[in-house]
Scaffold this motif. Structure first.
Motif, PDB file in Angstrom:
ATOM      1  N   HIS A  30      37.006  31.627  31.603  1.00 24.36           N
ATOM      2  CA  HIS A  30      36.581  32.899  32.185  1.00 24.36           C
ATOM      3  C   HIS A  30      37.446  34.012  31.598  1.00 24.36           C
ATOM      4  N   ASN A  31      36.932  35.205  31.645  1.00 25.07           N
ATOM      5  CA  ASN A  31      37.752  36.401  31.478  1.00 25.07           C
ATOM      6  C   ASN A  31      37.978  36.920  32.890  1.00 25.07           C
ATOM      7  N   TRP A  32      39.023  36.422  33.501  1.00 22.42           N
ATOM      8  CA  TRP A  32      39.357  36.732  34.885  1.00 22.42           C
ATOM      9  C   TRP A  32      39.763  38.199  35.004  1.00 22.42           C
ATOM     10  N   VAL A  33      39.355  38.852  36.060  1.00 20.86           N
ATOM     11  CA  VAL A  33      39.857  40.186  36.384  1.00 20.86           C
ATOM     12  C   VAL A  33      40.688  40.030  37.651  1.00 20.86           C
ATOM     13  N   VAL A  34      41.962  40.314  37.527  1.00 23.53           N
ATOM     14  CA  VAL A  34      42.907  40.134  38.626  1.00 23.53           C
ATOM     15  C   VAL A  34      43.393  41.507  39.078  1.00 23.53           C
ATOM     16  N   THR A  35      43.314  41.747  40.379  1.00 24.18           N
ATOM     17  CA  THR A  35      43.818  42.991  40.949  1.00 24.18           C
ATOM     18  C   THR A  35      44.890  42.638  41.969  1.00 24.18           C
ATOM     19  N   ILE A  36      46.056  43.215  41.764  1.00 24.55           N
ATOM     20  CA  ILE A  36      47.231  42.938  42.588  1.00 24.55           C
ATOM     21  C   ILE A  36      47.565  44.191  43.380  1.00 24.55           C
ATOM     22  N   PHE A  37      47.733  44.023  44.683  1.00 21.46           N
ATOM     23  CA  PHE A  37      48.058  45.131  45.582  1.00 21.46           C
ATOM     24  C   PHE A  37      49.469  44.913  46.128  1.00 21.46           C
ATOM     25  N   CYS A  38      50.302  45.930  46.019  1.00 22.48           N
ATOM     26  CA  CYS A  38      51.678  45.860  46.518  1.00 22.48           C
ATOM     27  C   CYS A  38      51.937  47.031  47.451  1.00 22.48           C
ATOM     28  N   ALA A  86      50.113  36.086  44.473  1.00 24.63           N
ATOM     29  CA  ALA A  86      50.767  36.812  45.567  1.00 24.63           C
ATOM     30  C   ALA A  86      52.187  36.302  45.796  1.00 24.63           C
ATOM     31  N   ASP A  87      52.379  35.008  45.670  1.00 25.56           N
ATOM     32  CA  ASP A  87      53.702  34.418  45.883  1.00 25.56           C
ATOM     33  C   ASP A  87      54.699  34.774  44.787  1.00 25.56           C
ATOM     34  N   GLN A  88      54.227  35.189  43.625  1.00 23.99           N
ATOM     35  CA  GLN A  88      55.118  35.515  42.503  1.00 23.99           C
ATOM     36  C   GLN A  88      55.742  36.905  42.620  1.00 23.99           C
ATOM     37  N   ILE A  89      55.127  37.775  43.406  1.00 21.87           N
ATOM     38  CA  ILE A  89      55.550  39.189  43.460  1.00 21.87           C
ATOM     39  C   ILE A  89      55.924  39.531  44.900  1.00 21.87           C
ATOM     40  N   PRO A  90      57.202  39.782  45.170  1.00 23.25           N
ATOM     41  CA  PRO A  90      57.649  39.988  46.555  1.00 23.25           C
ATOM     42  C   PRO A  90      56.918  41.101  47.310  1.00 23.25           C
ATOM     43  N   GLN A  91      56.551  42.174  46.647  1.00 22.68           N
ATOM     44  CA  GLN A  91      55.909  43.303  47.326  1.00 22.68           C
ATOM     45  C   GLN A  91      54.398  43.112  47.494  1.00 22.68           C
ATOM     46  N   CYS A  92      53.850  42.036  46.943  1.00 25.04           N
ATOM     47  CA  CYS A  92      52.405  41.824  46.944  1.00 25.04           C
ATOM     48  C   CYS A  92      51.918  41.386  48.321  1.00 25.04           C
ATOM     49  N   TYR A  93      50.840  42.014  48.781  1.00 25.06           N
ATOM     50  CA  TYR A  93      50.239  41.629  50.053  1.00 25.06           C
ATOM     51  C   TYR A  93      48.766  41.226  49.908  1.00 25.06           C
ATOM     52  N   ARG A  94      48.172  41.487  48.732  1.00 20.74           N
ATOM     53  CA  ARG A  94      46.754  41.168  48.529  1.00 20.74           C
ATOM     54  C   ARG A  94      46.505  40.953  47.045  1.00 20.74           C
ATOM     55  N   VAL A  95      45.660  39.967  46.737  1.00 21.54           N
ATOM     56  CA  VAL A  95      45.253  39.704  45.354  1.00 21.54           C
ATOM     57  C   VAL A  95      43.763  39.411  45.346  1.00 21.54           C
ATOM     58  N   GLU A  96      43.068  40.003  44.390  1.00 18.00           N
ATOM     59  CA  GLU A  96      41.654  39.710  44.156  1.00 18.00           C
ATOM     60  C   GLU A  96      41.533  39.059  42.779  1.00 18.00           C
ATOM     61  N   VAL A  97      40.874  37.914  42.737  1.00 18.91           N
ATOM     62  CA  VAL A  97      40.673  37.186  41.489  1.00 18.91           C
ATOM     63  C   VAL A  97      39.168  37.062  41.267  1.00 18.91           C
ATOM     64  N   GLY A 102      30.314  38.930  40.489  1.00 20.66           N
ATOM     65  CA  GLY A 102      29.766  38.417  41.738  1.00 20.66           C
ATOM     66  C   GLY A 102      30.578  37.309  42.385  1.00 20.66           C
ATOM     67  N   ASN A 103      31.604  36.784  41.696  1.00 21.74           N
ATOM     68  CA  ASN A 103      32.430  35.705  42.249  1.00 21.74           C
ATOM     69  C   ASN A 103      33.884  36.159  42.316  1.00 21.74           C
ATOM     70  N   VAL A 104      34.319  36.520  43.512  1.00 19.61           N
ATOM     71  CA  VAL A 104      35.669  37.047  43.721  1.00 19.61           C
ATOM     72  C   VAL A 104      36.313  36.296  44.868  1.00 19.61           C
ATOM     73  N   ALA A 105      37.538  35.837  44.658  1.00 22.28           N
ATOM     74  CA  ALA A 105      38.334  35.244  45.729  1.00 22.28           C
ATOM     75  C   ALA A 105      39.435  36.230  46.081  1.00 22.28           C
ATOM     76  N   ILE A 106      39.714  36.353  47.365  1.00 18.81           N
ATOM     77  CA  ILE A 106      40.725  37.301  47.849  1.00 18.81           C
ATOM     78  C   ILE A 106      41.732  36.552  48.696  1.00 18.81           C
ATOM     79  N   TYR A 107      42.992  36.795  48.418  1.00 22.99           N
ATOM     80  CA  TYR A 107      44.061  36.309  49.289  1.00 22.99           C
ATOM     81  C   TYR A 107      44.786  37.522  49.834  1.00 22.99           C
ATOM     82  N   GLU A 108      44.992  37.526  51.137  1.00 23.86           N
ATOM     83  CA  GLU A 108      45.707  38.632  51.772  1.00 23.86           C
ATOM     84  C   GLU A 108      46.677  38.056  52.796  1.00 23.86           C
TER      85      GLU A 108
END
Length: 110
Positions: A30-38, A86-97, A102-108
């Motif tokens: 895949h060409n993953w699009v990752v969005t990291i929220f801190c 999310a576990d790699q970045i201390p300030q991270c509270y949300r990640v969208e992969v 049309g296929n997105v997984a979210i961890y918050e």
């Protein structure tokens, strides 16, 4: 509260281990699009929540053009990848992969 968002594209392949028959059990990419929220209540000494380039180096630098089955110690589903990021970045509270349109997984974190 200060917030930042970092989006990056990561090329990578994986092969899922599933309890049912699926084409995703074959190696594919895949060409993953990752969005990291801190977020942070205070800025660091440099006036940042986190350095965008350090986030990219830590995540993109490690995963890009890699075989996620070899790089990650778990079944590399989009959900598991989001939690790992999310576990790699201390300030991270949300990640969208996003693994495809049309296929997105979210961890918050709670």
């Amino acid at each position: 509260m200060y917030y930042l968002k970092k989006t990056m594209e990561i090329a990578g392949c994986h092969q899922l281990k599933l309890s049912y028959e699926s084409k995703c059990q074959r190696m594919h990419g895949h060409n993953w699009v990752v969005t990291i929220f801190c977020k942070s209540a205070q800025l660091n000494a440099d006036g940042m929540v986190a350095d965008f380039s350090k986030i990219k180096e830590q995540i993109h630098g490690y995963l890009d053009h890699g075989n996620f089955n070899e790089l990650l110690p778990f079944n590399p589903t989009a959900e598991n990848i989001a939690k790992w990021i999310a576990d790699q970045i201390p300030q991270c509270y949300r990640v969208e992969v996003q693994e495809s349109v049309g296929n997105v997984a979210i961890y918050e974190q709670d």
